[in-house]
Design a protein around this motif. Structure first.
Motif, PDB file in Angstrom:
ATOM      1  N   LEU A  18       0.679  -1.202   0.101  1.00  0.00           N
ATOM      2  CA  LEU A  18       0.130   0.128  -0.225  1.00  0.00           C
ATOM      3  C   LEU A  18       0.954   1.226   0.034  1.00  0.00           C
ATOM      4  N   ASP A  19       0.231   2.503  -0.238  1.00  0.00           N
ATOM      5  CA  ASP A  19       0.936   3.376   0.109  1.00  0.00           C
ATOM      6  C   ASP A  19       1.573   3.879   1.287  1.00  0.00           C
ATOM      7  N   PRO A  20       2.745   4.171   1.389  1.00  0.00           N
ATOM      8  CA  PRO A  20       3.612   4.398   2.631  1.00  0.00           C
ATOM      9  C   PRO A  20       2.917   5.314   3.631  1.00  0.00           C
ATOM     10  N   ASP A  21       1.923   6.154   3.064  1.00  0.00           N
ATOM     11  CA  ASP A  21       1.669   7.170   3.916  1.00  0.00           C
ATOM     12  C   ASP A  21      -0.033   6.694   4.469  1.00  0.00           C
ATOM     13  N   GLY A  34     -14.726  -4.771   4.271  1.00  0.00           N
ATOM     14  CA  GLY A  34     -14.709  -5.767   3.321  1.00  0.00           C
ATOM     15  C   GLY A  34     -15.102  -7.089   3.699  1.00  0.00           C
ATOM     16  N   LEU A  35     -14.462  -7.622   4.868  1.00  0.00           N
ATOM     17  CA  LEU A  35     -14.715  -8.953   5.335  1.00  0.00           C
ATOM     18  C   LEU A  35     -16.177  -9.322   5.852  1.00  0.00           C
ATOM     19  N   TRP A  42     -11.330  -5.686  -1.148  1.00  0.00           N
ATOM     20  CA  TRP A  42     -10.599  -4.944  -2.218  1.00  0.00           C
ATOM     21  C   TRP A  42      -9.525  -3.983  -1.525  1.00  0.00           C
ATOM     22  N   LEU A  43      -8.323  -4.146  -2.055  1.00  0.00           N
ATOM     23  CA  LEU A  43      -7.218  -3.219  -1.844  1.00  0.00           C
ATOM     24  C   LEU A  43      -6.708  -2.568  -2.850  1.00  0.00           C
ATOM     25  N   GLY A  52      -8.757  -7.808  -5.528  1.00  0.00           N
ATOM     26  CA  GLY A  52      -9.953  -8.299  -4.661  1.00  0.00           C
ATOM     27  C   GLY A  52      -9.732  -9.770  -4.293  1.00  0.00           C
ATOM     28  N   VAL A  53     -10.254  -9.967  -2.943  1.00  0.00           N
ATOM     29  CA  VAL A  53     -10.203 -11.374  -2.556  1.00  0.00           C
ATOM     30  C   VAL A  53     -11.738 -11.778  -2.068  1.00  0.00           C
TER      31      VAL A  53
END
Length: 76
Positions: A18-21, A34-35, A42-43, A52-53
């Motif tokens: 992911l974005d470091p920020d 999401g779960l 979704w990430l 998506g998982v």
């Protein structure tokens, strides 16, 4: 931030950088939502790629806020 997702009945893990920020609590809330939906988790990675998982296939989620995003060797 590095996210590792274990998938039921699979030896492989899904890894998303992911974005470091990214804020840890914001990411946790997004994963929990999401779960909880029972549909898809979704990430979006730091390059804009969406992963998506199916929520029912998620065995575990591991967050590593200290991941630098740079790998050494043959990792992708």
């Amino acid at each position: 931030m590095h996210v590792r997702i274990g998938v039921i009945r699979s030896q492989k893990e899904i890894e998303v950088e992911l974005d470091p920020d990214s804020e840890m609590e914001t990411v946790k809330k997004a994963i929990t939502a999401g779960l909880a939906s029972g549909e898809m988790l979704w990430l979006t990675d730091h390059r804009g790629r969406e992963v998506g998982v199916p929520a029912a296939s998620v065995a575990y989620v591991e967050l590593d806020p200290s991941a630098s995003g740079r790998s050494i060797g043959f990792g992708s």
